[in-house]
Design a protein around this motif. Structure first.
Motif, PDB file in Angstrom:
ATOM      1  N   ASP A 169     -77.935  -9.242  37.314  1.00  0.00           N
ATOM      2  CA  ASP A 169     -77.906  -9.740  35.994  1.00  0.00           C
ATOM      3  C   ASP A 169     -77.878 -11.531  36.128  1.00  0.00           C
ATOM      4  O   ASP A 169     -77.330 -11.810  37.375  1.00  0.00           O
ATOM      5  CB  ASP A 169     -76.932  -9.272  35.009  1.00  0.00           C
ATOM      6  N   SER A 178     -76.262 -13.123  30.129  1.00  0.00           N
ATOM      7  CA  SER A 178     -75.504 -12.175  30.744  1.00  0.00           C
ATOM      8  C   SER A 178     -76.379 -10.918  30.270  1.00  0.00           C
ATOM      9  O   SER A 178     -76.109  -9.711  31.020  1.00  0.00           O
ATOM     10  CB  SER A 178     -74.157 -11.898  29.974  1.00  0.00           C
ATOM     11  N   ASN A 179     -77.108 -10.741  29.280  1.00  0.00           N
ATOM     12  CA  ASN A 179     -77.941  -9.748  28.916  1.00  0.00           C
ATOM     13  C   ASN A 179     -79.486  -9.556  29.542  1.00  0.00           C
ATOM     14  O   ASN A 179     -80.132  -8.672  29.324  1.00  0.00           O
ATOM     15  CB  ASN A 179     -78.083  -9.498  27.447  1.00  0.00           C
ATOM     16  N   ASN A 181     -81.653  -9.157  33.231  1.00  0.00           N
ATOM     17  CA  ASN A 181     -81.531  -8.611  34.420  1.00  0.00           C
ATOM     18  C   ASN A 181     -82.911  -8.952  34.946  1.00  0.00           C
ATOM     19  O   ASN A 181     -83.961  -8.632  34.742  1.00  0.00           O
ATOM     20  CB  ASN A 181     -81.442  -7.218  34.162  1.00  0.00           C
ATOM     21  N   TYR A 233     -84.219  -7.527  29.228  1.00  0.00           N
ATOM     22  CA  TYR A 233     -83.230  -7.955  28.064  1.00  0.00           C
ATOM     23  C   TYR A 233     -82.740  -6.640  27.775  1.00  0.00           C
ATOM     24  O   TYR A 233     -83.491  -6.043  26.979  1.00  0.00           O
ATOM     25  CB  TYR A 233     -83.844  -9.175  27.251  1.00  0.00           C
ATOM     26  N   SER A 234     -81.405  -6.409  27.520  1.00  0.00           N
ATOM     27  CA  SER A 234     -80.930  -5.657  26.659  1.00  0.00           C
ATOM     28  C   SER A 234     -79.426  -5.865  26.215  1.00  0.00           C
ATOM     29  O   SER A 234     -78.625  -6.470  26.551  1.00  0.00           O
ATOM     30  CB  SER A 234     -80.374  -4.196  27.989  1.00  0.00           C
ATOM     31  N   HIS A 235     -79.687  -5.656  24.958  1.00  0.00           N
ATOM     32  CA  HIS A 235     -78.517  -5.897  23.884  1.00  0.00           C
ATOM     33  C   HIS A 235     -77.984  -4.621  23.279  1.00  0.00           C
ATOM     34  O   HIS A 235     -78.703  -4.147  22.174  1.00  0.00           O
ATOM     35  CB  HIS A 235     -79.016  -6.840  23.111  1.00  0.00           C
ATOM     36  N   ASP A 236     -77.016  -4.022  23.740  1.00  0.00           N
ATOM     37  CA  ASP A 236     -76.412  -2.733  23.195  1.00  0.00           C
ATOM     38  C   ASP A 236     -76.225  -2.951  21.674  1.00  0.00           C
ATOM     39  O   ASP A 236     -76.512  -1.774  20.757  1.00  0.00           O
ATOM     40  CB  ASP A 236     -75.372  -2.187  23.979  1.00  0.00           C
ATOM     41  N   ASP A 241     -84.149  -3.732  23.464  1.00  0.00           N
ATOM     42  CA  ASP A 241     -84.320  -3.591  24.864  1.00  0.00           C
ATOM     43  C   ASP A 241     -85.859  -4.243  25.053  1.00  0.00           C
ATOM     44  O   ASP A 241     -86.769  -3.385  24.523  1.00  0.00           O
ATOM     45  CB  ASP A 241     -84.140  -1.942  25.288  1.00  0.00           C
TER      46      ASP A 241
END
Length: 271
Positions: A169, A178-179, A181, A233-236, A241
């Protein structure tokens, strides 16, 4: 460990002569056994803990690649796009008795890997594979008025390669990243097949001025390099995503030529 497999393959089908009414010279198989073997497949794995977050792995295994139903049959299939004709391996030709068999493979691997938080990893590995009677698609030289090919066992083969893989990441740049990867997988491979005497002599007969034909060549179906890369990019919390991915494989031998007919390659395609 070790695994035992008893494998039997049967075929029901007929060639053109039999289908055309020539039951004396034609061949007809009714649930006939065309492949059968009892094999033992050992495997050994050794893991050495360098540090709490680092491993060195070594492994050996014996595997097998069996011909598909289509390959070990009387099938004849035309590709309307390329106008090429696929012939099942049961059709005999001069120098080919119509007896396709399994490919037995010995695999040697060594790998270093380092693990980090949140599924991040970096690894480097080297591998060697030894092929006994690999199966390749071969141009049928006797069929000069049409482009026909057939799966056949060719000379023994070897494959040596190195691979680098990472998943990291980008939070070390700033909290904003930070999101994100970044991941990649890069492989470089040297493959080699020992030509049969028939293939080597057929190539030598058409050797050009200034050309030197060796009795070894690239293995069919094996690219000399493979590149996979991606930015995701992933943001829970928002459920978003997304990703951008890239892939390319090096120039790959697809159909093995013979005599007057050249090898057929797939050129690299950037995706």
């Amino acid at each position: 460990g070790i695994r035992a497999e008893n494998y039997i393959q049967k075929h029901t089908g007929r060639d053109q002569r039999y289908a055309g009414g020539d039951i004396e010279n034609g061949r007809n198989l009714d649930n006939a056994k065309v492949l059968g073997s009892l094999d033992l497949f050992p495997s050994v794995n050794l893991i050495y803990l360098v540090k709490e977050d680092q491993n060195i792995r070594g492994s050996y295994s014996k595997t097998i690649a069996r011909p598909s139903f289509k390959e070990l049959s009387f099938a004849q299939i035309i590709d309307p796009v390329s106008n090429r004709i696929f012939n099942g391996s049961l059709f005999p030709y001069p120098g080919w008795e119509g007896k396709l068999t399994e490919t037995r493979i010995q695999n040697f691997d060594i790998r270093w890997e380092k693990f980090m938080d949140r599924g991040q990893i970096i690894s480097a590995s080297a591998f060697f594979k030894k092929f006994d009677k690999p199966i390749e698609l071969v141009r049928i030289p006797e069929q000069q008025t049409s482009t026909e090919y057939q799966p056949r066992n060719v000379g023994n083969g070897r494959l040596l390669g190195v691979e680098l893989e990472f998943r990291k990441d980008l939070g070390f740049i700033s909290s904003f990243w930070s999101n994100f990867n970044l991941n990649g997988n890069f492989t470089v491979i040297k493959s080699q097949v020992d030509m049969t005497d028939k293939e080597f002599n057929s190539r030598k007969n058409y050797e050009k001025n200034g050309e030197t034909i060796e009795n070894q060549r690239q293995m069919a179906g094996q690219a000399p390099y493979v590149i996979n890369a991606g930015l995701s990019y992933s943001h829970d919390e928002s459920g978003v995503d997304a990703g951008l991915f890239y892939n390319v494989k090096g120039k790959t031998l697809t159909i093995v030529g013979s005599g007057l007919f050249p090898d057929i390659y797939i050129e690299p395609f950037n995706s």
